[in-house]
Scaffold this motif. Structure first.
Motif, PDB file in Angstrom:
ATOM      1  N   ALA A 110      -6.064  -7.873  23.332  1.00 48.11           N
ATOM      2  CA  ALA A 110      -7.382  -8.518  23.218  1.00 48.11           C
ATOM      3  C   ALA A 110      -7.302 -10.004  23.549  1.00 48.11           C
ATOM      4  CB  ALA A 110      -7.939  -8.322  21.808  1.00 48.11           C
ATOM      5  N   GLY A 111      -6.215 -10.655  23.119  1.00 50.40           N
ATOM      6  CA  GLY A 111      -6.063 -12.075  23.400  1.00 50.40           C
ATOM      7  C   GLY A 111      -5.963 -12.390  24.872  1.00 50.40           C
ATOM      8  N   LYS A 112      -5.401 -11.445  25.661  1.00 47.95           N
ATOM      9  CA  LYS A 112      -5.264 -11.644  27.108  1.00 47.95           C
ATOM     10  C   LYS A 112      -6.623 -11.715  27.800  1.00 47.95           C
ATOM     11  CE  LYS A 112      -0.664 -11.044  27.672  1.00 47.95           C
ATOM     12  NZ  LYS A 112       0.214 -11.988  28.399  1.00 47.95           N
ATOM     13  N   VAL A 113      -7.634 -11.124  27.159  1.00 49.00           N
ATOM     14  CA  VAL A 113      -8.998 -11.157  27.700  1.00 49.00           C
ATOM     15  C   VAL A 113      -9.798 -12.297  27.069  1.00 49.00           C
ATOM     16  CG1 VAL A 113     -11.146  -9.863  27.975  1.00 49.00           C
ATOM     17  CG2 VAL A 113      -8.941  -8.671  28.087  1.00 49.00           C
ATOM     18  N   ILE A 114      -9.752 -12.391  25.757  1.00 50.52           N
ATOM     19  CA  ILE A 114     -10.611 -13.325  25.029  1.00 50.52           C
ATOM     20  C   ILE A 114     -10.233 -14.788  25.288  1.00 50.52           C
ATOM     21  CG2 ILE A 114     -11.259 -14.112  22.709  1.00 50.52           C
ATOM     22  CD1 ILE A 114     -11.071 -11.143  21.830  1.00 50.52           C
ATOM     23  N   MET A 115      -8.931 -15.103  25.293  1.00 51.31           N
ATOM     24  CA  MET A 115      -8.531 -16.514  25.434  1.00 51.31           C
ATOM     25  C   MET A 115      -8.960 -17.126  26.766  1.00 51.31           C
ATOM     26  SD  MET A 115      -4.815 -16.568  23.514  1.00 51.31           S
ATOM     27  CE  MET A 115      -4.412 -18.214  24.084  1.00 51.31           C
ATOM     28  N   PRO A 116      -8.699 -16.470  27.909  1.00 50.61           N
ATOM     29  CA  PRO A 116      -9.151 -17.092  29.171  1.00 50.61           C
ATOM     30  C   PRO A 116     -10.676 -17.130  29.301  1.00 50.61           C
ATOM     31  CG  PRO A 116      -8.198 -14.927  29.585  1.00 50.61           C
ATOM     32  CD  PRO A 116      -7.889 -15.271  28.171  1.00 50.61           C
ATOM     33  N   LEU A 117     -11.361 -16.106  28.747  1.00 47.66           N
ATOM     34  CA  LEU A 117     -12.824 -16.135  28.793  1.00 47.66           C
ATOM     35  C   LEU A 117     -13.372 -17.303  27.961  1.00 47.66           C
ATOM     36  CD1 LEU A 117     -13.895 -12.371  28.539  1.00 47.66           C
ATOM     37  CD2 LEU A 117     -13.991 -13.877  30.547  1.00 47.66           C
ATOM     38  N   ARG A 118     -12.762 -17.534  26.802  1.00 46.62           N
ATOM     39  CA  ARG A 118     -13.186 -18.664  25.969  1.00 46.62           C
ATOM     40  C   ARG A 118     -12.977 -19.982  26.723  1.00 46.62           C
ATOM     41  NH1 ARG A 118     -13.929 -20.689  20.974  1.00 46.62           N
ATOM     42  NH2 ARG A 118     -13.842 -18.727  19.862  1.00 46.62           N
ATOM     43  N   LEU A 119     -11.829 -20.115  27.352  1.00 47.69           N
ATOM     44  CA  LEU A 119     -11.546 -21.333  28.115  1.00 47.69           C
ATOM     45  C   LEU A 119     -12.568 -21.514  29.235  1.00 47.69           C
ATOM     46  CD1 LEU A 119      -9.290 -23.546  28.139  1.00 47.69           C
ATOM     47  CD2 LEU A 119      -8.232 -22.250  30.001  1.00 47.69           C
ATOM     48  N   LYS A 162     -18.084  -5.748  20.921  1.00 41.67           N
ATOM     49  CA  LYS A 162     -17.683  -4.335  20.932  1.00 41.67           C
ATOM     50  C   LYS A 162     -17.220  -3.912  22.327  1.00 41.67           C
ATOM     51  CE  LYS A 162     -20.678  -1.087  21.285  1.00 41.67           C
ATOM     52  NZ  LYS A 162     -21.831  -0.148  21.085  1.00 41.67           N
ATOM     53  N   GLU A 163     -17.964  -4.315  23.352  1.00 40.39           N
ATOM     54  CA  GLU A 163     -17.654  -3.887  24.717  1.00 40.39           C
ATOM     55  C   GLU A 163     -16.406  -4.554  25.272  1.00 40.39           C
ATOM     56  OE1 GLU A 163     -19.065  -1.449  26.555  1.00 40.39           O
ATOM     57  OE2 GLU A 163     -20.127  -0.979  24.691  1.00 40.39           O
ATOM     58  N   ILE A 164     -16.219  -5.822  24.971  1.00 42.86           N
ATOM     59  CA  ILE A 164     -15.038  -6.520  25.489  1.00 42.86           C
ATOM     60  C   ILE A 164     -13.772  -5.964  24.842  1.00 42.86           C
ATOM     61  CG2 ILE A 164     -13.796  -8.725  25.394  1.00 42.86           C
ATOM     62  CD1 ILE A 164     -16.292 -10.118  26.222  1.00 42.86           C
ATOM     63  N   LYS A 165     -13.819  -5.712  23.558  1.00 41.04           N
ATOM     64  CA  LYS A 165     -12.649  -5.143  22.881  1.00 41.04           C
ATOM     65  C   LYS A 165     -12.362  -3.728  23.392  1.00 41.04           C
ATOM     66  CE  LYS A 165     -12.808  -7.971  18.704  1.00 41.04           C
ATOM     67  NZ  LYS A 165     -13.025  -8.026  17.236  1.00 41.04           N
ATOM     68  N   PHE A 178     -17.979 -14.568  21.294  1.00 39.56           N
ATOM     69  CA  PHE A 178     -19.116 -13.666  21.524  1.00 39.56           C
ATOM     70  C   PHE A 178     -20.432 -14.335  21.117  1.00 39.56           C
ATOM     71  CE2 PHE A 178     -15.296 -11.421  20.004  1.00 39.56           C
ATOM     72  CZ  PHE A 178     -14.845 -10.982  21.242  1.00 39.56           C
ATOM     73  N   GLU A 179     -20.367 -15.173  20.091  1.00 45.20           N
ATOM     74  CA  GLU A 179     -21.552 -15.931  19.687  1.00 45.20           C
ATOM     75  C   GLU A 179     -21.894 -16.973  20.753  1.00 45.20           C
ATOM     76  OE1 GLU A 179     -23.283 -17.828  15.519  1.00 45.20           O
ATOM     77  OE2 GLU A 179     -21.111 -17.638  15.807  1.00 45.20           O
ATOM     78  N   ILE A 180     -20.855 -17.617  21.303  1.00 45.53           N
ATOM     79  CA  ILE A 180     -21.065 -18.606  22.378  1.00 45.53           C
ATOM     80  C   ILE A 180     -21.730 -17.938  23.576  1.00 45.53           C
ATOM     81  CG2 ILE A 180     -19.896 -20.081  24.065  1.00 45.53           C
ATOM     82  CD1 ILE A 180     -17.708 -20.527  21.910  1.00 45.53           C
ATOM     83  N   TYR A 238     -15.136 -10.105  34.391  1.00 45.62           N
ATOM     84  CA  TYR A 238     -16.366 -10.635  34.994  1.00 45.62           C
ATOM     85  C   TYR A 238     -17.210  -9.502  35.581  1.00 45.62           C
ATOM     86  CZ  TYR A 238     -19.237 -13.009  38.535  1.00 45.62           C
ATOM     87  OH  TYR A 238     -20.280 -13.445  39.325  1.00 45.62           O
ATOM     88  N   GLU A 239     -16.547  -8.610  36.308  1.00 49.40           N
ATOM     89  CA  GLU A 239     -17.268  -7.493  36.923  1.00 49.40           C
ATOM     90  C   GLU A 239     -17.847  -6.569  35.859  1.00 49.40           C
ATOM     91  OE1 GLU A 239     -18.043  -7.180  40.023  1.00 49.40           O
ATOM     92  OE2 GLU A 239     -16.910  -8.962  40.635  1.00 49.40           O
ATOM     93  N   TYR A 240     -17.122  -6.400  34.768  1.00 43.58           N
ATOM     94  CA  TYR A 240     -17.608  -5.538  33.683  1.00 43.58           C
ATOM     95  C   TYR A 240     -18.801  -6.173  32.960  1.00 43.58           C
ATOM     96  CZ  TYR A 240     -17.443  -2.413  29.641  1.00 43.58           C
ATOM     97  OH  TYR A 240     -17.771  -1.497  28.665  1.00 43.58           O
ATOM     98  N   LEU A 241     -18.707  -7.477  32.719  1.00 43.15           N
ATOM     99  CA  LEU A 241     -19.804  -8.182  32.040  1.00 43.15           C
ATOM    100  C   LEU A 241     -21.100  -8.124  32.851  1.00 43.15           C
ATOM    101  CD1 LEU A 241     -17.834 -11.317  30.763  1.00 43.15           C
ATOM    102  CD2 LEU A 241     -18.972  -9.644  29.304  1.00 43.15           C
ATOM    103  N   LYS A 242     -20.981  -8.119  34.166  1.00 38.43           N
ATOM    104  CA  LYS A 242     -22.160  -8.076  35.034  1.00 38.43           C
ATOM    105  C   LYS A 242     -22.977  -6.804  34.812  1.00 38.43           C
ATOM    106  CE  LYS A 242     -21.515  -9.058  39.407  1.00 38.43           C
ATOM    107  NZ  LYS A 242     -20.836  -9.146  40.736  1.00 38.43           N
ATOM    108  N   THR A 243     -22.314  -5.765  34.321  1.00 38.11           N
ATOM    109  CA  THR A 243     -23.010  -4.478  34.154  1.00 38.11           C
ATOM    110  C   THR A 243     -23.804  -4.385  32.854  1.00 38.11           C
ATOM    111  OG1 THR A 243     -21.158  -3.391  33.005  1.00 38.11           O
ATOM    112  CG2 THR A 243     -21.117  -3.378  35.424  1.00 38.11           C
ATOM    113  N   PHE A 244     -23.633  -5.368  31.974  1.00 38.63           N
ATOM    114  CA  PHE A 244     -24.277  -5.286  30.651  1.00 38.63           C
ATOM    115  C   PHE A 244     -25.793  -5.414  30.774  1.00 38.63           C
ATOM    116  CE2 PHE A 244     -20.575  -6.920  27.767  1.00 38.63           C
ATOM    117  CZ  PHE A 244     -19.753  -5.936  28.297  1.00 38.63           C
TER     118      PHE A 244
END
Length: 470
Positions: free
Chosen positions: A424-433, A411-414, A445-447, A395-401
């Protein structure tokens, strides 16, 4: 026969909604008429007053309209033609080609042999005095047609040459004791007066054909050509029915399927173009349809095949066309959102949607934040506070985009996951949820791109206050 002299008809009984077999019969009649530049008529066989319903009549008509199988001339209703049936019945009686049968049910039961019944001709040669006496006594009677010795032969356009020895038939009833004409009699009269050139119907009517040809010949009427279509089967290879969960055409309309998809799939149930082609436009079906390519073997209904066809059709549609169709089905869909935003949503969902209803159901969390979460998915994606720590860092990293498009976000999340030694799944799965409420759906990423930065961050922040679920 001249091409434009072809006249066919679809003649459903309004005792239920238009089912798949009936729709396929209507389609093959319509295709043949169009191919031959002929005429396609609709006749409602509503003489069974107890079982017929105006509700089903309306439903059949609306289903045919939705499919685009439009008919020529006004609809013909059998219930309005009783006088015509009586005219031909009386003609047969006057010419001594049919006769009144005064046998009671008990009389007929006595003629049964091991449950097999063949009428012995008890009343076939009654004298005029006997007939007059029984009529004066008010004894009810049916009307039977006289069948001579011999055979009835015809060449079915699908089954080929068929012969029926008259020894297998008896003097069958053409009018019941209440005066109502039987099915075999009414269809002959109707098809003759409608000048039907080809009778195209399911092969469950094959056993009726010899009887109908006998009626044609007895009345000295021109006999049409016949084509009997193979049955549509369920997964157990038995005739498709309600017990298989077979939906009616109205159901496909209500569930947001495109009529072109249903027509394409129905055409493949019994017709084989003799190559690997499976996707056809209506014009292509008209051009290619040929009875020589209709098989005798029953065709099995396959939901997976239908869904595949539907998915292929949807992928070939423009997102604008899909948007227009969605608004026709549900005028409130996406209301208040920019058209460009809605088109982006449709683009994201096209590869995963098989019907308009799936677009609607899968697009829910593009318009509202997730309000409920599957327990099993939640446990899988966000099992404990260690996941909370990962999502907090994300969340903190996304705020900087400063840029916010799907390629950049991916690209940045990976990169973030790799640099922090997170899978990657440890980050992507909870973010998707967090942002979409479920683990399936379009690319995360499209969402996130479609939702926008502020909405995405807001949803993640809300999720951080809820997870892990207790």
């Amino acid at each position: 026969m001249q091409r434009n002299s072809v006249k066919v008809r679809f003649a459903p009984s309004p005792t239920g909604e238009l089912h798949l077999g009936g729709a396929r019969t209507a389609l093959f009649n319509w295709l043949y008429a169009k191919k031959c530049q002929g005429s396609f008529f609709l006749r409602i066989e509503d003489t069974d007053k107890e079982r017929s319903s105006d509700i089903y009549t309306d439903q059949i008509i609306e289903s045919l309209k939705w499919l685009g199988l439009h008919w020529d001339d006004p609809i013909i209703y059998q219930s309005g033609r009783i006088d015509r049936y009586k005219f031909y019945l009386n003609r047969l009686l006057e010419e001594n080609k049919a006769y009144r049968c005064f046998c009671s049910k008990d009389d007929l039961d006595k003629s049964k042999n091991n449950e097999y019944f063949s009428y012995p001709g008890t009343c076939r040669n009654l004298s005029s005095e006997d007939i007059k006496s029984k009529l004066n006594q008010g004894i009810s009677f049916a009307i039977r047609i006289k069948i001579d010795e011999g055979k009835t032969e015809f060449n079915d356009l699908i089954y080929g040459e068929i012969k029926v020895d008259h020894k297998e038939l008896d003097d069958f009833i053409i009018a019941r004791s209440d005066g109502s004409p039987t099915y075999n009699f009414t269809v002959v009269v109707d098809d003759h007066e409608m000048e039907i050139s080809h009778v195209i119907r399911g092969d469950d009517h094959l056993s009726n054909t010899s009887k109908q040809i006998i009626i044609y010949k007895t009345l000295k009427l021109k006999t049409p050509k016949f084509a009997h279509l193979p049955m549509i089967l369920g997964s157990d290879k038995k005739r498709l029915s309600k017990r298989h969960g077979a939906p009616g055409i109205q159901n496909f309309k209500d569930n947001g399927y495109f009529p072109e998809v249903i027509l394409n799939y129905l055409a493949l149930l019994g017709w084989n173009p003799k190559n690997d082609e499976e996707i056809f436009s209506i014009d292509q079906l008209i051009d290619k349809f040929d009875f020589a390519q209709v098989q005798k073997k029953g065709a099995s209904w396959d939901d997976k095949k239908l869904h595949w066809l539907s998915g292929q059709y949807i992928m070939n549609l423009s997102s604008q066309d899909i948007f227009d169709s969605l608004r026709l089905l549900d005028s409130s869909w996406g209301k208040g959102s920019d058209i460009s935003h809605l088109i982006n949503i449709i683009d994201a969902l096209k590869p995963r949607s098989k019907s308009l209803n799936e677009f609607i159901s899968q697009s829910k969390y593009f318009f509202t934040s997730p309000d409920s979460f599957d327990q099993d998915e939640s446990q899988k994606a966000w099992p404990d506070n260690s996941t909370t720590a990962i999502v907090t860092l994300s969340y903190e990293y996304l705020k900087t985009f400063e840029s916010w498009n799907s390629d950049f976000i991916e690209k940045e999340i990976k990169k973030f996951a790799s640099e922090n030694s997170f899978g990657a799944g440890k980050v992507i799965m909870p973010l998707r949820l967090a942002v979409f409420g479920a683990l399936n759906g379009p690319s995360l990423f499209e969402i996130m791109h479609i939702l926008g930065k502020n909405e995405t961050l807001s949803r993640i922040q809300t999720a951080l206050s809820k997870f892990p679920l207790k």
